[in-house]
Design an enzyme around this catalytic site. Structure first.
Site, mmCIF file in Angstrom:
data_model
loop_
_atom_site.group_PDB
_atom_site.id
_atom_site.type_symbol
_atom_site.label_atom_id
_atom_site.label_comp_id
_atom_site.label_asym_id
_atom_site.label_seq_id
_atom_site.Cartn_x
_atom_site.Cartn_y
_atom_site.Cartn_z
ATOM 1 C CE1 TYR A 69 -4.005 2.094 1.528
ATOM 2 C CE2 TYR A 69 -4.392 0.430 -0.126
ATOM 3 C CZ TYR A 69 -4.825 1.510 0.605
ATOM 4 O OH TYR A 69 -6.084 1.998 0.408
ATOM 5 C CD GLU B 82 -1.829 5.319 -6.526
ATOM 6 O OE1 GLU B 82 -2.460 6.247 -6.001
ATOM 7 O OE2 GLU B 82 -2.189 4.136 -6.461
#
Lengths: 255, 340
Positions: free
Chosen positions: A178, A185
């Site tokens: 995660y 990103e």
């Protein structure tokens, strides 16, 4: 990033606290099994593509191009999950005695799928210059591993044959994947910023007939800022799920 | 009211029957009053919060809430929801104890509605905000647009007209809130004020920014477009006002009796024949007029979002009307005649 409770309807909830569940009908189950098998296969294709490209090229730069098409296809396909989830919850809401209560996970996971699709199309695809960035590989590999585990988890759950290893992997790997994905990103969006500003991509300026303006550059910055409140919520939600699921199994095992 | 409030601890103490108390015997010829016992239980923890002895059967839920408030001062009556069933609806304040489907020992589930705020406060802050914010943009206060435009005035007369219309709309709303509206619920949850104010204030700022912008482009079809739009806007404003007056006249002050609104002599109210909530219909019309007048996309967004919200409310009200009144006119639609 593993999205909690998508892909199947109630089985993901049921591994937390087995309640009296009205499972999906036979046709719905068949559809969901096929869907999850196809998605698992798709992400495996992406994973294999990445590994092969790495072996051929000898370096891990620019691997995005080798898996661009399947990535777009299968990540966009995840939108179907949102529809599945919404429609199953609509059924619950219509039958429940207290309608109007929407599980918070619908909002969080729906948002997650949309953010993934946004990153795939509106950032990576649209801004060609970031496609050779290493940060793209970072989030693509995080997504690939997560999705393979997640979709196989759903597939096995639907078939009522879930190996403990997959359940453990699903609720453990996210701890590393995660943050890894989020870092990738954010770095990608950050890398895209100067090009967006220079070319005025997706931006509308005044004056115009409809008296409207939109600055994509500012929008991207706001998107990055929004990770600050949202990412911890998703992360801690998964950690809570992990405690519930794995602790429950532990109890069962000690019997 | 003659009651003794006893705090029931969670020690499994069962309800005890009324112990004989030293009271004068009621005269034999009078009616025998059967006193009720009321137990209040927390809906979530099932903990017994309060046991009331000797409650008059004619007391209302509001009286019981007042008593509960005395022993638990942090839960004022507006914050309490008492229910017969933990998953059911809250009982109304004016419900009388003996009319409820309970035995002589009534058990109510208590649900905390959270901090409450008066509806008037919420409505007024919702309306003052946009009024002032729009004017800030209209007068081009510093730090909004480029410094050379500070305190300047737009050269398009439609911008001035838009400011007048927008301000008129919110002044009208404020006056209606102060003098006309009669709302049955006294309060709403505190978080509503943040939710509602953000909605109105942010949209007002967004619209006002573009309409009063130095680079604003006036409507494509010029005077014709603006004049038509203003007429629609004013027509709907008058309509909305007429409906609010009509709805006010339905209710006598203090009474909670619901009545079906009907068309009156005022032509603007004739729409009641086709629509349950014409106030929303006229409101939609006003904003459509304003959109056409300013030809501004953010205004169109605001109109659309408002339309969605008002449709949800209208359908809720329409459903309530049909539940309450068996003979509710079947021709009526919630918000748009024959359509929605």
């Amino acid at each position: 990033m593993s999205a909690p409770a998508m892909g199947t309807t109630k089985t993901a909830h049921s591994d937390v606290a087995p309640k009296k569940k009205r499972g999906p009908g036979a046709l719905a189950t068949a559809y969901l099994v096929i869907y999850n098998v196809v998605m698992t296969a798709g992400w495996l294709v992406i994973a294999v593509g990445l590994v092969r490209a790495y072996l051929v090229r000898g370096s891990y730069h620019g691997l995005y191009f080798s898996i661009e098409k399947p990535l777009k296809f299968f990540q966009t396909g995840a939108l179907l999950e949102v529809i599945q989830y919404i429609s199953s919850n609509v059924m619950i809401m219509l039958c429940s005695p207290a309608p109007g209560i929407v599980p918070s996970s619908v909002v969080l996971t729906g948002f997650q799928v949309l953010s993934r699709v946004f990153l795939t199309w509106a950032v990576t695809h649209s801004v060609r210059e970031v496609q050779s960035e290493d940060s793209v590989l970072l989030f693509v590999s995080a997504w690939t591993i997560t999705e393979i585990i997640r979709y196989s988890f759903y597939t096995f759950s639907l078939l009522n044959h879930l190996p403990y290893l997959i359940k453990w992997a699903r609720y453990t790997f996210f701890l590393v994947l995660y943050p890894m994905g989020v870092t990738g990103e954010l770095l990608t969006i950050y890398a895209a910023l100067p090009y967006v500003q220079k070319t005025g991509l997706y931006s509308v300026t005044l004056p115009n007939k409809y008296n409207f303006s939109f600055d994509y550059y500012t929008f991207l910055i706001l998107t990055m800022v929004s990770y600050i409140p949202l990412f911890p919520q998703l992360y801690f939600h998964m950690m809570r799920q992990r405690k519930k699921v794995l602790a429950h199994v532990e109890e069962y095992k000690t019997e | 009211m003659d009651t003794l409030a006893l705090e029931a601890k969670a020690t499994g103490q069962e309800k005890k029957s009324s112990a004989p108390r030293p009271r004068p015997k009621p005269p034999k010829k009078a009616k025998r009053i059967v006193y009720f016992e009321v137990e209040i239980v927390d809906a979530k923890t099932k903990e017994k919060l309060l046991l009331l002895d000797k409650v008059e059967p004619t007391s209302t839920i509001l009286d019981i809430k007042a008593l509960f408030h005395k022993s638990n001062p942090q839960w004022y009556p507006a914050r309490q929801s008492l229910r017969l069933d933990p998953k059911g609806k809250g009982l109304k304040d004016e419900d009388v104890l003996q009319t409820l489907p309970v035995g002589t020992t009534a058990s109510f589930y208590f649900f905390d509605l959270g901090a409450q705020i008066a509806w008037g406060t919420v409505f007024l802050s919702e309306c003052y905000g946009p009024l002032l914010i729009y004017l800030m943009f209209y007068f081009r206060l510093p730090f909004i647009y480029a410094p050379k435009y500070d305190f300047s005035s737009s050269k398009h007369w439609v911008v001035h007209l838009a400011c007048m219309c927008h301000s008129f709309h919110y002044v009208k709303r404020i006056l209606e809130t102060l003098f006309i509206h009669r709302i049955s619920h006294g309060t709403m949850p505190l978080r509503n004020i943040f939710k509602n104010c953000s909605y109105y204030w942010c949209f007002a700022a967004w619209m006002a920014y573009y309409i009063n912008h130095p680079l604003y482009t006036p409507p494509y079809y010029g005077q014709q477009q603006v004049k038509t739009a203003v007429i629609i806007f004013l027509f709907c404003q008058v309509g909305n006002f007429s409906i609010n007056i009509t709805l006010r006249n339905l209710k006598c002050p203090g009474s909670k009796v619901k009545k079906i609104p009907h068309p009156t002599k005022n032509p603007f109210t004739w729409i009641f024949a086709l629509v349950s909530c014409p106030n929303y219909t006229y409101e939609l019309g006003s904003w459509m007029g304003f959109t056409v007048m300013t030809q501004c996309l953010p205004v169109a967004f605001f109109t659309i979002v408002g339309f969605v919200l008002m449709t949800v409310w209208a359908r809720g009200k329409h459903r309530n009307y049909r539940k309450e009144f068996r003979d509710y006119p079947t021709l009526r639609s919630p918000i748009l005649p024959f359509i929605l």
